[in-house]
Design an enzyme around this catalytic site. Sequence first.
Site, PDB file in Angstrom:
ATOM      1  N   TYR A 146       0.731  -1.149  -0.011  1.00 30.29           N
ATOM      2  CA  TYR A 146      -0.103   0.330  -0.499  1.00 30.29           C
ATOM      3  C   TYR A 146       1.092   1.310   0.227  1.00 30.29           C
ATOM      4  O   TYR A 146       0.581   2.370  -0.359  1.00 30.29           O
ATOM      5  CB  TYR A 146      -0.785  -0.191   1.201  1.00 30.29           C
ATOM      6  CG  TYR A 146      -2.039  -0.726   1.352  1.00 30.29           C
ATOM      7  CD1 TYR A 146      -2.001  -1.854   0.980  1.00 30.29           C
ATOM      8  CD2 TYR A 146      -3.379  -0.205   1.361  1.00 30.29           C
ATOM      9  CE1 TYR A 146      -3.509  -2.774   0.406  1.00 30.29           C
ATOM     10  CE2 TYR A 146      -4.477  -0.405   0.858  1.00 30.29           C
ATOM     11  CZ  TYR A 146      -5.082  -2.335   0.711  1.00 30.29           C
ATOM     12  OH  TYR A 146      -5.703  -2.482   0.434  1.00 30.29           O
ATOM     13  N   LYS A 195       3.805 -15.625   3.303  1.00 31.72           N
ATOM     14  CA  LYS A 195       4.063 -16.060   1.666  1.00 31.72           C
ATOM     15  C   LYS A 195       5.761 -16.509   2.038  1.00 31.72           C
ATOM     16  O   LYS A 195       6.272 -16.634   0.902  1.00 31.72           O
ATOM     17  CB  LYS A 195       2.913 -15.334   0.813  1.00 31.72           C
ATOM     18  CG  LYS A 195       3.866 -16.249  -0.381  1.00 31.72           C
ATOM     19  CD  LYS A 195       2.161 -17.538  -0.175  1.00 31.72           C
ATOM     20  CE  LYS A 195       2.744 -17.936  -1.854  1.00 31.72           C
ATOM     21  NZ  LYS A 195       1.521 -19.578  -1.838  1.00 31.72           N
ATOM     22  N   ASP A 227      -2.413 -18.536   1.157  1.00 30.56           N
ATOM     23  CA  ASP A 227      -3.233 -19.130   0.800  1.00 30.56           C
ATOM     24  C   ASP A 227      -4.358 -19.931   1.172  1.00 30.56           C
ATOM     25  O   ASP A 227      -5.271 -20.914   1.733  1.00 30.56           O
ATOM     26  CB  ASP A 227      -2.715 -19.682  -0.488  1.00 30.56           C
ATOM     27  CG  ASP A 227      -1.164 -20.582  -0.414  1.00 30.56           C
ATOM     28  OD1 ASP A 227      -1.034 -20.701   0.544  1.00 30.56           O
ATOM     29  OD2 ASP A 227      -1.291 -21.070  -1.279  1.00 30.56           O
ATOM     30  N   ASP A 251      -5.809  -7.561   4.504  1.00 26.60           N
ATOM     31  CA  ASP A 251      -6.783  -6.469   3.215  1.00 26.60           C
ATOM     32  C   ASP A 251      -8.370  -7.689   2.636  1.00 26.60           C
ATOM     33  O   ASP A 251      -9.192  -7.495   2.833  1.00 26.60           O
ATOM     34  CB  ASP A 251      -6.815  -5.160   2.479  1.00 26.60           C
ATOM     35  CG  ASP A 251      -7.770  -5.530   1.499  1.00 26.60           C
ATOM     36  OD1 ASP A 251      -9.536  -4.765   1.886  1.00 26.60           O
ATOM     37  OD2 ASP A 251      -7.662  -5.237  -0.282  1.00 26.60           O
ATOM     38  N   ASP A 255     -11.972  -9.729   4.796  1.00 31.13           N
ATOM     39  CA  ASP A 255     -13.137  -9.757   3.777  1.00 31.13           C
ATOM     40  C   ASP A 255     -13.707 -10.928   3.955  1.00 31.13           C
ATOM     41  O   ASP A 255     -15.022 -10.823   4.091  1.00 31.13           O
ATOM     42  CB  ASP A 255     -13.398  -8.894   2.357  1.00 31.13           C
ATOM     43  CG  ASP A 255     -13.297  -7.244   2.213  1.00 31.13           C
ATOM     44  OD1 ASP A 255     -13.451  -6.716   3.135  1.00 31.13           O
ATOM     45  OD2 ASP A 255     -14.053  -7.060   1.168  1.00 31.13           O
TER      46      ASP A 255
HETATM   47  C1  IPM Z   1     -10.178  -1.738   3.313  1.00 27.40           C
HETATM   48  C2  IPM Z   1     -10.389  -1.187   2.639  1.00 27.40           C
HETATM   49  C3  IPM Z   1      -9.778   0.109   2.181  1.00 27.40           C
HETATM   50  C4  IPM Z   1      -8.013  -0.505   2.150  1.00 27.40           C
HETATM   51  C5  IPM Z   1      -9.934   1.130   0.714  1.00 27.40           C
HETATM   52  C6  IPM Z   1     -10.835   1.755   0.688  1.00 27.40           C
HETATM   53  C7  IPM Z   1      -8.532   1.591   0.332  1.00 27.40           C
HETATM   54  O1  IPM Z   1     -10.695  -2.076   1.705  1.00 27.40           O
HETATM   55  O2  IPM Z   1     -10.323  -0.133   4.399  1.00 27.40           O
HETATM   56  O3  IPM Z   1      -9.820  -2.785   4.086  1.00 27.40           O
HETATM   57  O4  IPM Z   1      -7.323  -1.586   1.006  1.00 27.40           O
HETATM   58  O5  IPM Z   1      -7.160  -1.076   2.562  1.00 27.40           O
HETATM   59 MG    MG Z   2     -10.569  -3.895   2.157  1.00 33.37          MG
END
Ligand code: IPM
Ligand code: MG
Length: 364
Positions: A146, A195, A227, A251, A255
């Site tokens: 990032y 990894k 993975d 990240d 999710d």
């Molecule tokens: C998160 C989001 C952000 C990230 C995006 C919006 C830049 O996906 O906070 O997980 O990737 O960190």
């Molecule tokens: Mg995210």
Amino acid sequence: MKLNIAVIKGDGIGPEIVNEALRVLQKTAGLYGHELSLKEVLLGGASIDAFGRPLTDETIEVCRASDAVLMGSIGGDTNTSPWYKLEPHLRPEAGLLGIRKALGLFANLRPAYLYEVLADACPLKKEISAKGFDLLIMRELTGGLYFGERKTVTENGIRKAVDTLTYDENEIRRIAIRAFEIARKRKKKVTSVDKANVLDSSRLWRAVVNEVSADYPDVVLEHMLVDNCAMQLVKDPAQFDVVLTENMFGDILSDEASMITGSIGMLSSASLNDTKLGLYEPSHGSAPDIAGKNIANPIATILSAAMMLRYSFDLDREADDIENAVRTVLNEGFRTKDIYSEGMKELSCSGMGEMIAGHIKGGS
Ligand code: IPM
Ligand code: MG
């Protein structure tokens, strides 16, 4: 106690859900004798609309001078919003990355757990969800891909893009320490995800995490390749306690972890630096498709406010009170649209905020 809080309402459903979190905070502060001092600033799309930039010096300064930042979600529909026609460094997400870096918020805590009363919404097989799970992703937030150097060039007529993944041992050590400290207060297990079979940065990650673990003999450490971790999260999430990982892996895995709870509208998050200052926001996005309809689920933001009281202000009783109010309201069968199932009582976004605020007990 005086609570100096910077408030970033954000884009999409952000303002609606933050208003409900503020309602619950006001009620809690009143009952426990605290005074809220709120300063509203802009970030992301709202800041682009007002100032042409997703993050201003004023926002950084107000946040720095506060004890904590409460934030809704930022960003818009990437296919239709004019914000995404701007240069990448002027888009809403650049503001989010900018504030993380400016405040040094290197430790991102993303809890994911299965609420028993919402277990039917879990997309996993019954025999897996029946075991329940309660894990916390500890994501490094100010390093890695990032924030590495990046460029897009054309060489000999061929377009080429470069992103760089860098970590130094200090960045790894400080996040590892956070993970072990938190694991100590939970189930005493850290799964460090990397990894290391391919990446040098992961091999350093693993070595430094091993060094840190020597100071925490009471915490079990295991290493897992990313993975495999993605697979284990859907196969047997109950095995995890604290999942420690770098920025990009975190990240993606966070999710996935929120999805398997079946109720992403319920998950809070905290981003912390090495002081008490933290930024608290829901784990979900700004859901522009339902913005302004008063149907969003404010619970993730309300629980983020509870996390704020716990981590930035050490107000554990008040945080417990909010978390208990949420649990009670769910047990009583109240639901927003996203988590509604037959036989339950549906509430709007503001209705849910009012209901939770009404269940705060107060100290006595
Ligand atoms: C998160 C989001 C952000 C990230 C995006 C919006 C830049 O996906 O906070 O997980 O990737 O960190
Ligand atoms: Mg995210």
